[in-house]
Structures are given as structure tokens and as C-alpha cells.
Design a protein around this motif. Structure first.
Motif, PDB file in Angstrom:
ATOM      1  N   LYS A 161       0.831  -1.212   0.000  1.00  0.00           N
ATOM      2  CA  LYS A 161       0.000   0.000   0.000  1.00  0.00           C
ATOM      3  C   LYS A 161       0.864   1.261   0.000  1.00  0.00           C
ATOM      4  N   ALA A 162       1.967   1.212   0.732  1.00  0.00           N
ATOM      5  CA  ALA A 162       2.874   2.356   0.762  1.00  0.00           C
ATOM      6  C   ALA A 162       3.531   2.576  -0.598  1.00  0.00           C
ATOM      7  N   HIS A 163       3.851   1.480  -1.281  1.00  0.00           N
ATOM      8  CA  HIS A 163       4.482   1.568  -2.601  1.00  0.00           C
ATOM      9  C   HIS A 163       3.560   2.265  -3.602  1.00  0.00           C
ATOM     10  N   VAL A 164       2.274   1.910  -3.571  1.00  0.00           N
ATOM     11  CA  VAL A 164       1.317   2.551  -4.475  1.00  0.00           C
ATOM     12  C   VAL A 164       1.141   4.022  -4.101  1.00  0.00           C
ATOM     13  N   ALA A 165       1.116   4.317  -2.807  1.00  0.00           N
ATOM     14  CA  ALA A 165       1.014   5.715  -2.368  1.00  0.00           C
ATOM     15  C   ALA A 165       2.194   6.532  -2.863  1.00  0.00           C
ATOM     16  N   LEU A 166       3.385   5.930  -2.847  1.00  0.00           N
ATOM     17  CA  LEU A 166       4.577   6.607  -3.349  1.00  0.00           C
ATOM     18  C   LEU A 166       4.411   6.957  -4.824  1.00  0.00           C
ATOM     19  N   LYS A 167       3.869   6.020  -5.599  1.00  0.00           N
ATOM     20  CA  LYS A 167       3.689   6.260  -7.038  1.00  0.00           C
ATOM     21  C   LYS A 167       2.619   7.318  -7.310  1.00  0.00           C
ATOM     22  N   MET A 168       1.653   7.465  -6.394  1.00  0.00           N
ATOM     23  CA  MET A 168       0.557   8.407  -6.591  1.00  0.00           C
ATOM     24  C   MET A 168       0.843   9.777  -5.989  1.00  0.00           C
ATOM     25  N   LYS A 169       2.027   9.944  -5.401  1.00  0.00           N
ATOM     26  CA  LYS A 169       2.326  11.158  -4.649  1.00  0.00           C
ATOM     27  C   LYS A 169       2.150  12.434  -5.476  1.00  0.00           C
ATOM     28  N   LYS A 170       2.730  12.468  -6.663  1.00  0.00           N
ATOM     29  CA  LYS A 170       2.680  13.692  -7.468  1.00  0.00           C
ATOM     30  C   LYS A 170       1.251  14.103  -7.775  1.00  0.00           C
ATOM     31  N   GLU A 171       0.415  13.130  -8.108  1.00  0.00           N
ATOM     32  CA  GLU A 171      -0.975  13.427  -8.454  1.00  0.00           C
ATOM     33  C   GLU A 171      -1.739  13.987  -7.256  1.00  0.00           C
ATOM     34  N   THR A 172      -1.535  13.372  -6.089  1.00  0.00           N
ATOM     35  CA  THR A 172      -2.242  13.820  -4.895  1.00  0.00           C
ATOM     36  C   THR A 172      -1.732  15.178  -4.433  1.00  0.00           C
ATOM     37  N   GLU A 173      -0.424  15.356  -4.436  1.00  0.00           N
ATOM     38  CA  GLU A 173       0.134  16.633  -4.004  1.00  0.00           C
ATOM     39  C   GLU A 173      -0.274  17.766  -4.933  1.00  0.00           C
ATOM     40  N   ALA A 174      -0.513  17.458  -6.207  1.00  0.00           N
ATOM     41  CA  ALA A 174      -0.933  18.490  -7.155  1.00  0.00           C
ATOM     42  C   ALA A 174      -2.272  19.100  -6.738  1.00  0.00           C
ATOM     43  N   ARG A 175      -3.160  18.258  -6.218  1.00  0.00           N
ATOM     44  CA  ARG A 175      -4.461  18.756  -5.762  1.00  0.00           C
ATOM     45  C   ARG A 175      -4.308  19.649  -4.540  1.00  0.00           C
ATOM     46  N   ALA A 176      -3.445  19.234  -3.636  1.00  0.00           N
ATOM     47  CA  ALA A 176      -3.192  20.041  -2.444  1.00  0.00           C
ATOM     48  C   ALA A 176      -2.507  21.346  -2.824  1.00  0.00           C
ATOM     49  N   LYS A 222      -4.883   9.483   5.892  1.00  0.00           N
ATOM     50  CA  LYS A 222      -4.811   8.092   5.484  1.00  0.00           C
ATOM     51  C   LYS A 222      -3.711   7.885   4.449  1.00  0.00           C
ATOM     52  N   ASN A 223      -3.340   6.630   4.263  1.00  0.00           N
ATOM     53  CA  ASN A 223      -2.302   6.294   3.291  1.00  0.00           C
ATOM     54  C   ASN A 223      -2.648   6.853   1.916  1.00  0.00           C
ATOM     55  N   GLY A 224      -1.700   7.576   1.309  1.00  0.00           N
ATOM     56  CA  GLY A 224      -1.935   8.148  -0.007  1.00  0.00           C
ATOM     57  C   GLY A 224      -2.613   9.502   0.014  1.00  0.00           C
ATOM     58  N   GLN A 225      -2.827  10.069   1.189  1.00  0.00           N
ATOM     59  CA  GLN A 225      -3.444  11.387   1.290  1.00  0.00           C
ATOM     60  C   GLN A 225      -2.415  12.445   1.681  1.00  0.00           C
ATOM     61  N   CYS A 226      -2.751  13.681   1.349  1.00  0.00           N
ATOM     62  CA  CYS A 226      -1.902  14.822   1.669  1.00  0.00           C
ATOM     63  C   CYS A 226      -2.694  15.794   2.549  1.00  0.00           C
ATOM     64  N   GLU A 281       2.763   8.041   3.146  1.00  0.00           N
ATOM     65  CA  GLU A 281       2.916   6.839   2.337  1.00  0.00           C
ATOM     66  C   GLU A 281       3.491   5.709   3.200  1.00  0.00           C
ATOM     67  N   THR A 282       2.779   5.432   4.299  1.00  0.00           N
ATOM     68  CA  THR A 282       3.211   4.404   5.252  1.00  0.00           C
ATOM     69  C   THR A 282       2.398   3.119   5.140  1.00  0.00           C
ATOM     70  N   GLY A 283       1.381   3.104   4.281  1.00  0.00           N
ATOM     71  CA  GLY A 283       0.536   1.925   4.181  1.00  0.00           C
ATOM     72  C   GLY A 283      -0.572   1.888   5.209  1.00  0.00           C
ATOM     73  N   GLY A 284      -0.618   2.862   6.104  1.00  0.00           N
ATOM     74  CA  GLY A 284      -1.662   2.951   7.130  1.00  0.00           C
ATOM     75  C   GLY A 284      -1.969   4.402   7.432  1.00  0.00           C
ATOM     76  N   THR A 285      -2.875   4.627   8.366  1.00  0.00           N
ATOM     77  CA  THR A 285      -3.280   5.985   8.736  1.00  0.00           C
ATOM     78  C   THR A 285      -2.321   6.561   9.768  1.00  0.00           C
ATOM     79  N   ILE A 286      -1.950   7.827   9.601  1.00  0.00           N
ATOM     80  CA  ILE A 286      -1.201   8.530  10.635  1.00  0.00           C
ATOM     81  C   ILE A 286      -2.179   9.456  11.359  1.00  0.00           C
ATOM     82  N   ARG A 287      -1.968   9.623  12.665  1.00  0.00           N
ATOM     83  CA  ARG A 287      -2.921  10.379  13.485  1.00  0.00           C
ATOM     84  C   ARG A 287      -2.223  11.478  14.277  1.00  0.00           C
ATOM     85  N   PHE A 288      -2.899  12.610  14.357  1.00  0.00           N
ATOM     86  CA  PHE A 288      -2.382  13.755  15.112  1.00  0.00           C
ATOM     87  C   PHE A 288      -2.163  13.357  16.564  1.00  0.00           C
TER      88      PHE A 288
END
Length: 222
Positions: free
Chosen positions: A32-47, A102-106, A74-81
Motif C-alpha cells: 500500500k505504501a508503494h502505491v502511495a509513493l507512485k501516486m504522490k505527485k498526483e495527490t500533491e498536485a491537488r493540495a 490516510k495512506n496516499g493522502q496529503c 505513504e506508510t501503508g496505514g493511517t497517521i494520526r495527530f
């Protein structure tokens, strides 16, 4: 409150819909983290689009320092404040630190110089993370954007309980000291989790600084 998290979460179900993972029996955090890494540019573009529009809205501000922050997971899981600390300045009224990313979010935030002050924008935020084996840690990211001085960042990943909620705890003095010795980039590694930060002054806006932070799994880069 404005939208502060961008991108669709990349989950086990997301990967099951991809040809390369359809026949994989066990989908791991690393997958899941690997796919998030590949999707980073697309997601960051929206942010980034959101942040650029926000900068235009704030172009006629009083000239105080504003930090525009992006946090990519891009850790494969959710990070929390888990906590935050202000050395100088504070979160903008329209902003917040996202409670979870969540994983893959910015996630994004806006930290600004306090009205009437000239000490700039300097703060830290902590998120709980897990490595590929599910072991918990805390990810700290901090920035220093003084008025008319060099901007800096400092990041660190370490075990739980290190960063205390008490604003007077000595840990924050140490963070501020490390931050003062750092530069415009910083990186850290802990049990297979890696974090990186960069700080870049905005080309078209005086006293506007962009801070980008990413946390990932080392195994996702393979």
C-alpha cells in the motif's frame, strides 16, 4: 473549516482493483505504501492547487510570515495527530492540523506570525505512525521561518512518549535547538520508517514559505 486533507485513501481494496495485485493473496503495508509513493505527485498536485489559491487570497495580508505546510503519508496505514507546539506564531484561524491522514493522502496546514509580532512562524506537530510490522512510533516535523532570516526545518521519528504534551517540557527546548542548527532540508529514519522535509520561500510572495513533509516506509522504495 476549510478542507485540509486531499486525495483518495489507498487501501487494500484499492490495490485489489489493480491488475498487478489481483492475484496477490496477502497485501501488505509495504504494498500500500508503494502505491502511495507512485501516486504522490498526483495527490500533491491537488493540495498544491488549493494552497496556491489560498496564497492569492492572502496576497494582501499585513506582510507577516506565513508557513504553508503539506504532509504526505505513504506508510501503508493511517497517521494520526498526536500533539503540537508553537515556538512563535500560531495556526491560522481557518486552519487545523488534520486529525488523521490516510495512506496516499496529503494534509495541509497554515501557520502564521502572530498579529503585531515580528518573531515569525516557528512550530512543530507530531503524528503517530506505524512501520511495516505495525510497530508504533511518533513522527515530529518542525519549521522555523523567522522574519527576514533563513528558513529551516527539522524532522525526527522516534518511539512513543518522547514528545510531551506539556509545553514546558525540556524536549521542546531540544527540538528548537536542533531546528536552529538545521537547514532547508531534514531527514530521519526509525525502524524502517523514513521522514523528509524541505522548506522553500515562495518565489512570488514575500514572507511566504512552503514546507513539504513526507513519511514513508523504506521497503516501499524497493
Amino acid at each position: 473549516m476549510a478542507l485540509m486533507v486531499f486525495g483518495n485513501p489507498i487501501t487494500k481494496e484499492t490495490l485489489k482493483g489493480m491488475p498487478e495485485y489481483q492475484n496477490k493473496i496477502t497485501i501488505t503495508r509495504t504494498d500500500k505504501a508503494h502505491v502511495a509513493l507512485k501516486m504522490k505527485k498526483e495527490t500533491e498536485a491537488r493540495a498544491l492547487e488549493y494552497m496556491e489559491n489560498l496564497k492569492k487570497e492572502k496576497s494582501d495580508c499585513d506582510g507577516g510570515v506565513i508557513t504553508f505546510g503539506e504532509i504526505y503519508n505513504e506508510t501503508g496505514g493511517t497517521i494520526r495527530f498526536s500533539g503540537q507546539h508553537d515556538f512563535s506564531g500560531k495556526l491560522a484561524a481557518e486552519s487545523t492540523y488534520p486529525g488523521k491522514i490516510k495512506n496516499g493522502q496529503c494534509g495541509v496546514f497554515i501557520h502564521k506570525e502572530t498579529s503585531g509580532k515580528t518573531s515569525g512562524s516557528c512550530g512543530a506537530v507530531v503524528y503517530s505512525v506505524k512501520n511495516k510490522d505495525g510497530k508504533a512510533g511518533h513522527w515530529m516535523l518542525s519549521w522555523s521561518n523567522p522574519t527576514n532570516e533563513d528558513n529551516k526545518v527539522f524532522t525526527e521519528i522516534i518511539g512513543p512518549g518522547h514528545y510531551k504534551p506539556n509545553s514546558n517540557d525540556p524536549i521542546w527546548d531540544r527540538v528548537h535547538e536542533e531546528l536552529s542548527k538545521s537547514g532547508t532540508t531534514s531527514a530521519s529514519e526509525w525502524n524502517g520508517c523514513e521522514s523528509s522535509m524541505t522548506s522553500i520561500p515562495s518565489n512570488d510572495m514575500k514572507n511566504r514559505v512552503d514546507v513539504d513533509a513526507t513519511v514513508t516506509l523504506a521497503t516501499a522504495k524497493a
